[in-house]
Enzyme design. Structure first.
Site, PDB file in Angstrom:
ATOM      1  N   GLY A   5      46.143  33.448  36.639  1.00 14.94           N
ATOM      2  CA  GLY A   5      47.779  33.298  36.800  1.00 14.94           C
ATOM      3  C   GLY A   5      48.423  32.109  37.060  1.00 14.94           C
ATOM      4  CD  GLU A  37      42.689  41.406  42.137  1.00 16.47           C
ATOM      5  OE1 GLU A  37      41.639  40.587  42.622  1.00 16.47           O
ATOM      6  OE2 GLU A  37      43.675  40.767  41.737  1.00 16.47           O
TER       7      GLU A  37
END
Lengths: 713, 713
Positions: free
Chosen positions: B187, B465
């Site tokens: 990101g 994650e």
């Protein structure tokens, strides 16, 4: 810079991997593909694909970078282009539908060729058909179908748009008395259509007391009896929803006609290319001929309604549409599974935890049982859907003749089965897409998965054409009725498969012993599997009958139980049809395909059984031992299926162009394609931005403080 | 035309409906809101909301009509605007985070303030922190975190980017040896960042045989032992992944530095405003100081690695991040449930099937058990997530001190619990959004649901994650280890809740009798519910221990079972914490709130128990009678909860501006808002199209054969 795309480590080389996978199975892909799709379908697919691929307008490469208003424009441009191609090549309807399938977006013309024309054909009188069909078939008008409203979708009887008969002028006044009466969601209406079939409550003047305002010349219908309407309409009464054909836009200006408000309802989850619309009427006058009058007509003299014939045949085509939904669901699911199976072979992550050597390669993720348990039962499900879809078509065509002859007996069974299956199959496919996506980990979330659009579009299916939870109530009501009949007359001649099942159940229930799915040799007993599914469905039907008919419990209190009943009944249909197909296929398919299909049957059935274990034990369908043995049996079935996975998905013959997926490419060049999409095809990478918060520029040195985008807010 | 929006029939008037709903419950919404969110949070939310609502750039009304490239532009413009607002108002970090929450899109700056700065703080040496932190805190550089690669996500040890030590020049060479080594998904990298933390395999020259290339000055670490690398790197060996901080773009031109290729990876399911990027290195030289060296440093002289201290503290912050994920999941779920509860009260469809009068109104769909069973257990789940999220925060802060003192004992338990919960809670929330959407029928599919963006963004959570299926393996491995210890030393002092549970289990398993969840008076026994969840978790742990440790079964063969174990263990945590909170809340909350929360506890627990019935019976956790009674008990709990549903979702205090949902408006003006979005806000309705297939025009009279759109293809 070096050419990074040529630097692929052999262990991550998808082409090599898929080659190896394909070598590991002896399935004859072409043979299986013909069996599933027919030689005609495959030939047509190749032919249409070649044409579409050759026209730039059908390129999918930038689709995900377009805004919703742009997607509608593109959708319309493509719909027009397809019309021109159809004429240029002299394509028939099958080819046209193939073009729609491969174009893979909901066309702004879609309703014209489906619900609009079907309704005119089925509900129009002969003069109406003579007038409208030529205009429809030449596409000189473009139609849509406006039934659902802002306030009512499932409950058609609750529609609020009214069509009030004016006995003086001999015409109807179409009106939207409230905001919630606005037509809503109707495809092709928002920006495209020139005409619409509008479903409205027919209001006729109340007759002097004692005189009927409706007569019947045909069989009794399912339509409601006249119902008093409130307030200003007091002197009128409603005769339920009726279809009207209306001109809604000016043919020159394409503006809505006076008294009509129309527009597109705005962005949705999917269907970006479709202009789902809204429409409100302010006392719009239409001639008497607007009402489609094959089954009902208002008499000029009295303003009474004459009902003619039996509109039940309309439910027949609803059944056909639902058969198509199943066949469509299987291809949607097959598409998601194709992507997942291929990518999960190419993708490697972690060495085996029990590996002793640092030199062992990382495992293909499809070799992890945690990935298999998500993907392989869905692969099996795509075949389960296929055989039931075929069965529904066959049943429909068989019954069609009976129905045309005026015998509506088979319709209830057909309607019930197709409702339950619509609910189950669209749910399996919609959930299946997301399960496949998650099984692909991080890259599944990317545009390269090819599932973004498929998912967004398909998510409509569980709630449209009969909400998946709502229509199961109809299935359950039917099963309760059938069980009541079976209990009351145990010796009657069975008229359909449900009668047979219920009679068998009632005869055996007193001495039922929970079954094992293994035979004496410890092998899987396929008949016992089918029996378990049928028994559960029958037993749940009996429980529902007990609760509703014997104990008279309130319907709402039973609703959840009835939903489960519908699901169980539909799963029984899937399992039975899949099983029956196993006996008929070996003659046409060479080994090992029939064996592999049997493994698919077992995996689908036992995975389902495991997921609903407590219902199977509660109903004495199977023994607890069977339940406890399932995880191991399923592991083994998946291991058996695993080597054939790639060839099985190959057989579904989804063209790479349609898949539009880096992860699911048939040549396995996953990483090369992902990189190409990012590096070469992404328009964002052609712009240099200014990321400093102090700067007013968004694009570096442009002096544009985001004005271009902000202007659209 | 008349003003249709003012024509609302009283029975479809959402404002009246929600007023009635709110009057039917005595819950003190403000009190409950403070209990859940704190007075500070609510005050901050009001304050920040007022500011953002006042700035046009944060308007959400046209968001769904923008293309993905436009969404990035807008995202960047908003990220900058927030920075300016923060400075103008002197907001602290909590206010900044509130602005991000309300802005409700993944900011292109997101990684700068999270993983980038956290990694520098946690893994940088003191001189590195002194150098970088001021630049980070003043935002004069913008950072991202580049760990995952095209070929590797979960398996960090498999990363392919290398950082090779040049012993002559005393610097590193960062290189991407293969295409799959490309950094991917990172990101803020694609278009925004000027700097990156890059995780790369540290390659050091192989020492003359017998001499170690790594020394340890701290405790043993989890990092791998040196591993031989192949081919051209033969004379080097890998010391595992290490973090490096790199300048990646020129501060003036914002172009990638020489030898670096960077870009945005393209459209995804969600995160349209975020520039997830890719990055490849071609032998890029960076100074020795680039390696973050709090825990490991390369010695200039020997090119050997000195490890210092214990990087386990890093796992501490991973645990904290996962705590945040749970708290975030509860708000996401609460948001979907808020929309569903309010809309399903306003929406009416069909009269009760048992209704005898034509004058009965149609039912609110939330009164259908088939809608309740989908929405109300999720409402209960939002509270279940809340109390465990709070518990995790508390546990983290307690353990933090212990860990800072060098005692890493609690970390394993904390890490395991947080992994299992991350997997479970993100799945519950992601699935919950879609369940709510489908419960809303047709309108749920429309943009007015307010769930389109929430769904698209949140679908990333189950796979990022730590993939939800992958990380459960770690949980199971931990539980097997703990069970092994418990079996081997039954009298040891319990160190944590798992020890306590397992010791209790081992003492009782010989005389376990499946429990009922009703007490002698036939009332629900909450302690028995908690016991059932704990027993199932312990028994499945024991089975896993048996299979793996005693029977030595291959790990992969057990994977599915181990995933279920992790889920069972995590559900036990949710149920236990929810139950414990019931004892502590009554003092602070007035009636009937504590009673209603108890109903939520029971509904969450028993709905879960029902969904996994066969695991609960298999493990002797509950009796079959309990299982068979559950559907009725759940129906009654839902009926108890139903009158409080609207006030319970009100308590979550999601502002209308954030909901951005016509269906979920707090004032119930559902139909008015849907119509307004369609009729007034939809840019497509300002254009008149030309639908005739023969015409080259797309827009009527424009002479534009779709060229504008086609140019983008």
């Amino acid at each position: 810079m070096p050419d990074f795309t040529s630097r692929i480590r052999p262990c991550y080389d998808g082409s090599l991997t898929l080659e190896t996978e394909r070598r590991s199975s002896d399935i004859d892909v072409e043979e299986l593909a013909c069996h599933l799709l027919s030689r005609d379908f495959l030939r047509r697919q190749r032919k249409v694909l070649q044409v579409l691929q050759g026209e730039h307008i059908f390129s999918k490469t930038q689709q995900m970078n377009l805004s919703r208003p742009e997607r509608y424009r593109l959708g319309l441009a493509r719909a027009k282009a397809i019309q021109r191609i159809v004429r240029r090549h002299g394509w028939d309807d099958d080819h046209y539908r193939m073009a729609e399938y491969l174009n893979d977006e909901m066309s702004p013309y879609h309703l014209h060729g489906t619900m609009f024309v079907t309704t005119i054909k089925e509900q129009g009188s002969e003069p109406q058909k003579a007038y409208w069909l030529p205009q429809i078939e030449s596409w000189s008008i473009i139609g849509c179908y406006a039934q659902s409203e802002l306030g009512h979708g499932s409950n058609v009887r609750g529609l609020e748009t009214v069509a009030k008969w004016d006995p003086v002028k001999k015409e109807f006044e179409i009106h939207s008395p409230h905001l919630t009466a606005s037509k809503w969601w109707n495809g092709s209406l928002g920006r495209t259509a020139t005409h619409a079939v509008v479903v409205a409550q027919l209001l006729l003047p109340r007759a002097p007391s004692g005189k009927p305002t409706a007569t019947r010349t045909g069989l009794p219908t399912a339509t409601a009896e006249p119902k008093r309407v409130t307030a200003a309409e007091e002197e009128f009464e409603s005769h339920g929803p009726q279809p009207f054909i209306l001109r809604i836009r000016d043919e020159r200006t394409h503006q809505p006609l006076p008294g009509i408000v129309i527009g597109d309802i705005g962005p949705k989850y999917g269907y970006a290319s479709m202009d789902n619309g809204y429409m409100l009427f302010n006392h719009v006058r239409v001639p008497k001929e607007a009402m489609l009058s094959r089954y009902a007509e208002v008499s000029d003299e009295m303003g009474t309604l004459n009902r003619k014939g039996h509109p039940a045949v309309v439910y027949g085509s609803l059944t056909f549409v639902r058969g198509q939904i199943i066949m469509h669901a299987r291809l949607v699911l097959a598409r998601a599974v194709t992507v997942a199976v291929r990518y999960c072979c190419v993708r490697r992550q972690f060495r085996d935890r029990d590996s002793r050597s640092e030199d062992d390669e990382e495992m293909k993720v499809l070799d992890y049982p945690t990935v298999q348990i998500r993907v392989l039962p869905l692969l099996a499900t795509s075949f389960a859907l296929h055989y039931t879809g075929e069965y529904m078509y066959k049943l429909y065509h068989q019954s069609r003749q009976t129905i045309e002859k005026g015998d509506f007996g088979p319709l209830a069974e057909l309607h019930s089965a197709s409702s339950g299956l619509k609910s189950l199959c669209t749910m399996l496919a919609a959930d299946g897409i997301e399960t496949c996506r998650r099984a692909m980990g991080g890259h599944g979330f990317g545009g390269g998965s090819g599932l973004v659009g498929l998912n967004a579009d398909y998510l409509s299916k569980p709630t449209v054409e009969g909400d998946n939870w709502m229509i199961t109530q109809q299935v359950a009501a039917y099963l309760i009725k059938k069980m009541t009949e079976a209990v009351e007359n145990r010796e009657a001649l069975p008229k359909d498969p449900t009668d047979e099942l219920f009679q068998f159940y009632l005869k055996s229930r007193s001495h039922r012993v929970p079954q094992s799915i293994a035979n004496e040799d410890g092998l899987i007993d396929d008949e016992a599997i089918v029996d378990a599914f049928r028994w559960r469905a029958a037993d749940l039907s009996y429980r529902a009958y007990q609760a509703r008919v014997v104990e008279q419990k309130p319907w709402t209190r039973l609703m959840i139980q009835l939903h489960s009943l519908s699901r169980a009944y539909s799963e029984q249909i899937l399992v039975t049809n899949f099983y029956n197909s196993l006996d008929s296929t070996p003659s046409t398919l060479s080994e090992p395909t029939p064996l592999v299909l049997r493994t698919c049957f077992r995996l689908y059935a036992l995975f389902t059984l495991d997921s609903f274990a407590s219902a199977f034990t509660l109903t004495n369908a199977v023994s607890s031992d069977t339940i406890y043995s399932l995880p191991d049996v399923i592991l083994e079935l998946m291991a058996d299926l695993r080597p054939h996975a790639v060839k099985l998905v190959d057989a579904w013959s989804i063209p790479d162009w349609l898949l539009d997926s880096a992860l699911g490419r048939s040549d396995g060049k996953v990483y090369e394609d992902l990189f190409d999409r990012a590096h070469r095809r992404n328009p964002l990478n052609r712009v240099t931005f200014d990321p400093r918060w102090e700067s007013e520029d968004i694009v570096l040195g442009s002096g544009d403080g985001g004005r271009q985008v902000l202007a659209k807010l």
